[in-house]
Design a protein around this motif. Structure first.
Motif, PDB file in Angstrom:
ATOM      1  N   VAL A 127      -4.735   3.111  -3.409  1.00 43.19           N
ATOM      2  CA  VAL A 127      -4.550   2.236  -2.246  1.00 43.19           C
ATOM      3  C   VAL A 127      -5.776   1.343  -2.059  1.00 43.19           C
ATOM      4  O   VAL A 127      -5.647   0.139  -1.783  1.00 43.19           O
ATOM      5  N   GLN A 173       3.081   7.583   2.982  1.00 47.49           N
ATOM      6  CA  GLN A 173       4.308   7.287   2.239  1.00 47.49           C
ATOM      7  C   GLN A 173       5.488   7.174   3.193  1.00 47.49           C
ATOM      8  O   GLN A 173       5.487   7.742   4.288  1.00 47.49           O
ATOM      9  N   SER A 212       0.924   4.064  -2.971  1.00 47.16           N
ATOM     10  CA  SER A 212       0.686   5.469  -2.654  1.00 47.16           C
ATOM     11  C   SER A 212       1.788   6.347  -3.246  1.00 47.16           C
ATOM     12  O   SER A 212       1.517   7.422  -3.802  1.00 47.16           O
ATOM     13  N   SER A 259      -4.056   8.979  -4.781  1.00 50.00           N
ATOM     14  CA  SER A 259      -3.403   8.036  -3.876  1.00 50.00           C
ATOM     15  C   SER A 259      -4.429   7.207  -3.113  1.00 50.00           C
ATOM     16  O   SER A 259      -4.294   5.989  -2.981  1.00 50.00           O
ATOM     17  N   ARG A 260      -5.470   7.860  -2.598  1.00 49.60           N
ATOM     18  CA  ARG A 260      -6.500   7.136  -1.845  1.00 49.60           C
ATOM     19  C   ARG A 260      -7.183   6.092  -2.719  1.00 49.60           C
ATOM     20  O   ARG A 260      -7.393   4.941  -2.299  1.00 49.60           O
ATOM     21  N   LYS A 270       0.831  -1.211   0.000  1.00 46.85           N
ATOM     22  CA  LYS A 270       0.000   0.000   0.000  1.00 46.85           C
ATOM     23  C   LYS A 270       0.865   1.261   0.000  1.00 46.85           C
ATOM     24  O   LYS A 270       0.565   2.237  -0.694  1.00 46.85           O
TER      25      LYS A 270
END
Length: 418
Positions: A325, A390, A266, A321-322, A262
């Motif tokens: 993931v 991150q 990200s 990014s959300r 994950k």
């Protein structure tokens, strides 16, 4: 007239700028995760170390021949490349960066110019200001400038690193010397078909009938032929917006830890979002991929991908990014050791010109926030500001056991003069 400026053994030359003890020594540079040889100095080439050699098979050979093997230092190479390209812009505004170590220059309105002397000035300034040795080929077309550059590189003592094709006699002589397989733009498929027609050199290719080349092959092959004849048909590329942007990487090792994966996803998604903003684009959807190591047949294999669509175009690292993931969580299978992952943003539209949605829109705070983050990261030339999920220490996690310092991009690695 066109010029091709090519940095000699660029990766190895960058290492030598800050480590003079490598001068005259055989040097080899490895690919990501210290896999294969992707660049080497002339001394290493003379020892017949093959390009693409897996280092685990050639480790003994390198030690026996005192070849200095280094990990790829991309921050250093990228910064040195930028310095070289900025110097080239001093000589003409028309510069096409062809690769990290090559650039085409077009000289418009340069009447009565001594291009041999001008090329020497370019070489001298680049060497003085950066320490990187180069070769310069000058000719009436892009394809011929490639030929001229190869001659300058092949015969450094005779050419002093600069070769100019400025007459029909010098053009024909160069094309008769150039083997067909060494011609820029002739791949293996075209090469095979041309050799079947008796072509062995670039000159043989130019003797084929225009209509036959265009009909039998393609307009691209015909343009290359005309370029080699001295008729300019291949122009400098204009910067264009990409239709899709991808960030894919192999991990340093295989991992089955979902939290690690994950974090990587990200980071990849944030990189794509940054590239989107740099070219002024937003994306409608993302594609997330995850795969195991196909080379390890004894392990259970799994490859998967998924597509996520947004209700409105976005360039926000937070949203992309959300979504990435959440997507990788749906792909992940427990117990599988994964080796590679990637994020692709597609469905790109200009950020300042797209169809609005009456009911869905991005949080207005995201635009100024992303702008502030980009400004800070550009100023310090590193990812100082990151998303909370991150890794704050590293952007790319690769096996780099032979890495040299980042002399020009990390304040802690700057050379100290005693």
């Amino acid at each position: 007239m066109y010029a091709l400026v090519d940095c000699n053994n660029f990766y190895a030359s960058c290492e030598r700028v800050f480590n003079p003890s490598l001068e005259g020594q055989p040097v080899a540079i490895l690919s990501n995760n210290d896999g294969c040889v992707i660049s080497m100095s002339d001394e290493a080439k003379a020892l017949q170390l093959p390009f693409g050699a897996p280092i685990f098979k050639w480790e003994g050979f390198c030690k026996a021949n005192n070849i200095k093997v280094l990990s790829s230092n991309y921050p250093l190479y990228g910064d040195m490349s930028s310095r070289v390209m900025r110097i080239l812009e001093h000589y003409t505004p028309d510069v096409e960066v062809y690769s990290i170590d090559e650039a085409f220059l077009q000289f418009k309105g340069f009447k009565d110019c001594d291009f041999k002397d001008y090329g020497s000035q370019i070489r001298t300034r680049i060497l003085k200001w950066t320490g990187i040795p180069t070769c310069v080929g000058v000719a009436p077309t892009k394809a011929l400038s490639k030929v001229a550059n190869k001659i300058a590189r092949k015969f450094p003592n005779e050419t002093k690193g600069v070769y100019v094709i400025d007459s029909d006699a010098s053009r024909i002589k160069a094309l008769k010397w150039m083997k067909l397989e060494d011609v820029w733009g002739i791949g293996r498929g075209l090469q095979k078909r041309l050799k079947a027609k008796g072509c062995k050199t670039a000159y043989d290719f130019t003797q084929l009938p225009d209509d036959w080349v265009r009909k039998t092959f393609s307009i691209t092959a015909w343009k290359l032929k005309k370029d080699l004849e001295g008729v300019s048909k291949i122009k400098l590329d204009e910067p264009t917006r990409k239709r899709a942007i991808a960030t894919t990487r192999s991990f340093d090792y295989t991992y089955d830890d979902i939290n690690y994966i994950k974090e990587r996803i990200s980071t990849f998604a944030s990189s794509c979002a940054e590239k989107l903003r740099k070219q002024g684009s937003s994306c409608h959807m993302i594609i997330v991929t995850l795969s195991s190591n196909r080379h390890k047949k004894d392990l259970e294999q799994h490859r998967g991908s998924t597509i996520v669509s947004f209700p409105y175009p976005t360039d926000s690292s937070l949203l992309i990014s959300r979504a990435a993931v959440n997507a990788v969580k749906s792909i992940y299978k427990s117990g599988i050791k994964y080796k590679r992952a990637g994020v692709i943003v597609t469905g790109l539209v200009p950020t300042d010109n797209y169809q609005l949605d009456m009911f869905n829109k991005e949080d207005p705070k995201h635009k100024p926030l992303m702008s502030a983050i980009d400004t800070i990261n550009r100023k310090y030339k590193s990812d100082k500001i990151k998303i909370g999920n991150q890794d704050l220490e590293r952007t790319w996690k690769m096996r780099q056991e032979r890495l040299s310092p980042r002399y020009t991009t990390n304040i802690n690695d700057i050379i100290v003069v005693k």
